[in-house]
Design a protein around this motif. Structure first.
Motif, short mmCIF file in Angstrom:
data_model
loop_
_atom_site.label_atom_id
_atom_site.label_comp_id
_atom_site.label_asym_id
_atom_site.label_seq_id
_atom_site.Cartn_x
_atom_site.Cartn_y
_atom_site.Cartn_z
N VAL A 138 0.83 -1.20 0.00
CA VAL A 138 0.00 0.00 0.00
C VAL A 138 0.87 1.25 0.00
N PHE A 139 2.04 1.19 0.64
CA PHE A 139 2.87 2.38 0.82
C PHE A 139 3.57 2.82 -0.46
N TRP A 140 3.75 1.89 -1.43
CA TRP A 140 4.35 2.32 -2.70
C TRP A 140 3.36 2.25 -3.87
N SER A 141 2.12 1.95 -3.58
CA SER A 141 1.11 1.89 -4.64
C SER A 141 0.84 3.28 -5.21
N THR A 142 0.53 3.31 -6.49
CA THR A 142 0.16 4.58 -7.13
C THR A 142 -1.27 4.99 -6.77
N THR A 143 -2.03 4.06 -6.20
CA THR A 143 -3.41 4.34 -5.76
C THR A 143 -3.52 3.92 -4.30
N THR A 144 -2.93 4.72 -3.42
CA THR A 144 -2.78 4.32 -2.02
C THR A 144 -4.12 4.05 -1.34
N VAL A 145 -5.06 4.96 -1.49
CA VAL A 145 -6.36 4.79 -0.82
C VAL A 145 -7.08 3.56 -1.35
N LEU A 146 -7.10 3.41 -2.66
CA LEU A 146 -7.77 2.25 -3.25
C LEU A 146 -7.07 0.96 -2.84
N SER A 147 -5.75 0.96 -2.82
CA SER A 147 -5.00 -0.24 -2.43
C SER A 147 -5.31 -0.61 -0.98
N GLY A 148 -5.36 0.39 -0.12
CA GLY A 148 -5.70 0.11 1.28
C GLY A 148 -7.08 -0.50 1.42
N ALA A 149 -8.05 0.03 0.66
CA ALA A 149 -9.41 -0.52 0.71
C ALA A 149 -9.44 -1.95 0.18
N ARG A 150 -8.70 -2.21 -0.91
CA ARG A 150 -8.71 -3.55 -1.49
C ARG A 150 -7.99 -4.56 -0.59
N VAL A 151 -6.96 -4.13 0.13
CA VAL A 151 -6.31 -5.02 1.09
C VAL A 151 -7.29 -5.39 2.21
N LEU A 152 -8.04 -4.41 2.69
CA LEU A 152 -9.05 -4.70 3.72
C LEU A 152 -10.11 -5.67 3.20
N TYR A 153 -10.48 -5.51 1.93
CA TYR A 153 -11.45 -6.43 1.32
C TYR A 153 -10.89 -7.84 1.28
N LEU A 154 -9.61 -7.98 0.93
CA LEU A 154 -8.97 -9.30 0.94
C LEU A 154 -8.92 -9.87 2.35
N LEU A 155 -8.65 -9.03 3.34
CA LEU A 155 -8.57 -9.50 4.72
C LEU A 155 -9.94 -9.95 5.25
N LEU A 156 -11.02 -9.35 4.75
CA LEU A 156 -12.35 -9.81 5.16
C LEU A 156 -12.55 -11.27 4.80
N PHE A 157 -12.21 -11.65 3.57
CA PHE A 157 -12.38 -13.04 3.15
C PHE A 157 -11.35 -13.95 3.82
N THR A 158 -10.18 -13.40 4.15
CA THR A 158 -9.20 -14.18 4.90
C THR A 158 -9.75 -14.53 6.27
N ALA A 159 -10.34 -13.53 6.94
CA ALA A 159 -10.90 -13.77 8.27
C ALA A 159 -12.04 -14.79 8.22
N LEU A 160 -12.87 -14.71 7.19
CA LEU A 160 -13.98 -15.67 7.06
C LEU A 160 -13.44 -17.08 6.79
N GLY A 161 -12.40 -17.18 5.98
CA GLY A 161 -11.80 -18.49 5.73
C GLY A 161 -11.19 -19.08 6.98
N VAL A 162 -10.50 -18.26 7.77
CA VAL A 162 -9.91 -18.73 9.02
C VAL A 162 -11.00 -19.21 9.97
N TYR A 163 -12.10 -18.46 10.04
CA TYR A 163 -13.20 -18.89 10.92
C TYR A 163 -13.75 -20.25 10.51
N LEU A 164 -14.01 -20.42 9.22
CA LEU A 164 -14.54 -21.70 8.75
C LEU A 164 -13.61 -22.85 9.11
N THR A 165 -12.31 -22.61 9.00
CA THR A 165 -11.34 -23.67 9.28
C THR A 165 -11.31 -24.02 10.76
N LEU A 166 -11.46 -23.01 11.61
CA LEU A 166 -11.33 -23.24 13.05
C LEU A 166 -12.54 -23.92 13.66
#
Length: 434
Positions: A92-120
């Motif tokens: 995110v810190f070297w992206s040319t679209t910092t705000v958008l990159s930050g939002a998209r990383v959070l979107y990826l982390l949402l599905f990561t959290a849901l996947g971790v929950y299903l596994t646990l």
């Protein structure tokens, strides 16, 4: 401090969020939302989809807190997953679209959290049953809308991207937005329904009907990418069936022989790729991919090591993505290959970490499927095979349901074959004081 003496919730609330029925219902909601993102965006927009995902993560967090004493966190998650996610966050810190990159990383982390929950909170057979129930409904709705569009109305359903091609036997899109998405989800469903049938988790008639439904959707999708993945999955299933039957003493030699056959076959397929594309009628699609990949390599030379920053699905009007679409005269929302997408967005470091993540998930799940007697262990192996093969021509595995399934399979395999767990088992016993 004893957690039992300092409960997070009152007893009644803890009983609700910690109950098996709540976990089962939440699992169905998570799987349904993850596989219906296109439908939810089309009907509710991004605000509605994000509200649903945030609510699901909040409920999953409450469920984990209520079950915290019964969960073994040791060896979780895989190091390769942490490295990939960490690099995506830093990008995110070297992206040319910092705000958008930050939002998209959070979107990826949402599905990561849901996947971790299903596994646990759910074991593999419970995940198979839950996913089977969800995909039966979604594929049924998809076919029903295709009948409505292509037969009853003879008009496309534009807001769902359904073109109404049922009378010409495809290609169909269903509620998933494209024929490639319908094909991959139908292939995942076919694997899931087959495991349900083999483990007798559902009535035989329902299992046979579900397999027929998924097979029909695979064929009507008309997706060359899915047909290629389908062939590989069938061959992998046959190979696993054979390896599971050989004596354990000689199984390693059979595995090495299979690895050699795969390497030779991959080389032959690469050398004869033009003829294969003609047989699959995928020549035009492949030409588009070649054009996109060529531009990606050209622009990646500016940021070879670190990439342009994580954005997930391409923003259509942001550079350098708009430049690639202008150069190729297309409107692509991805690199049409997960590996090229990761290389473009996260550079060489990202490709290495992503390849390690998917490679370890594939090897571990394959070895587990080879050694464990229960047929349910075949499910993660074949799912990872399908995702891996598709990753060469689609970027689905990098987001939403594809990423969530990869997380589930990677963690499930890591829990049983983690090198950290092996070290823990071989730690010397403490010497009692005299």
């Amino acid at each position: 401090m004893d957690a039992a003496r300092h409960p997070v919730f009152p007893p009644a609330v803890a009983h609700l969020f910690g109950s098996a029925r709540f976990a089962s219902a939440l699992t169905l909601c998570i799987l349904g939302a993850a596989f219906s993102t296109h439908l939810l965006r089309a009907t509710m927009g991004w605000p509605g989809l994000l509200a649903i995902l945030v609510a699901l993560v909040a409920l999953a967090t409450l469920s984990l807190l209520a079950r915290r004493q019964a969960i073994d966190w040791y060896g979780l998650p895989p190091i390769t997953l942490l490295v990939f996610l960490g690099w995506a966050i830093i990008s995110v810190f070297w992206s040319t679209t910092t705000v958008l990159s930050g939002a998209r990383v959070l979107y990826l982390l949402l599905f990561t959290a849901l996947g971790v929950y299903l596994t646990l909170v759910r074991d593999t057979i419970q995940l198979v049953r839950g996913l089977g129930d969800v995909l039966r409904v979604l594929l049924g709705v998809s076919l029903a809308l295709e009948v409505l569009s292509g037969v009853l109305l003879d008009l496309p359903i534009a807001f769902l991207d359904i073109q109404g091609n049922l009378t010409s036997l495809g290609p169909l899109q269903g509620i998933f937005g494209s024929r490639n998405q319908l094909g991959l989800i139908a292939l995942i469903a076919l694997i899931t329904f087959s495991i349900e049938f083999m483990t007798r988790s559902v009535p035989r008639m329902l299992g046979a009907f579900s397999i027929g439904l998924a097979t029909l959707c695979v064929l009507l999708s008309g997706s060359p990418v899915t047909m290629g993945a389908f062939i590989v999955v069938v061959l992998a299933a046959l190979a696993l069936a054979g390896i599971r039957r050989v004596p354990s003493a000689t199984r390693m030699y059979w595995q090495l022989g299979l690895l050699a056959i795969v390497a030779i076959t991959a080389a032959v397929l690469w050398l004869t790729r033009s003829r294969i594309l003609e047989l699959l009628n995928a020549g035009s699609e492949f030409e588009v991919r070649i054009a996109v990949w060529r531009e990606i390599v050209r622009y990646s030379q500016m940021n070879t090591l670190q990439g342009w920053g994580w954005v997930g699905a391409w923003p259509p009007i942001e550079p350098p993505y708009i430049w690639i679409n202008l150069a190729t005269r297309g409107t692509q929302s991805s690199a049409l290959s997960a590996f090229y997408d990761v290389y473009f967005q996260l550079g060489i470091v990202g490709v290495i970490s992503f390849s390690a993540l998917i490679g370890f998930a594939l090897v571990r799940s394959w070895l587990l499927a080879s050694e464990k007697r229960s047929s349910v262990y075949v499910w993660p192996a074949l799912i990872v095979v399908a995702l891996t093969v598709t990753s060469f021509a689609e970027s689905t595995v990098l987001g939403e349901y594809g990423w969530m399934l990869l997380i589930v399979c990677a963690i499930k395999a890591s829990q049983s074959m983690s090198w950290r767990d092996a070290l823990r088992r071989h730690e010397p016993e403490p010497v009692p004081e005299e």
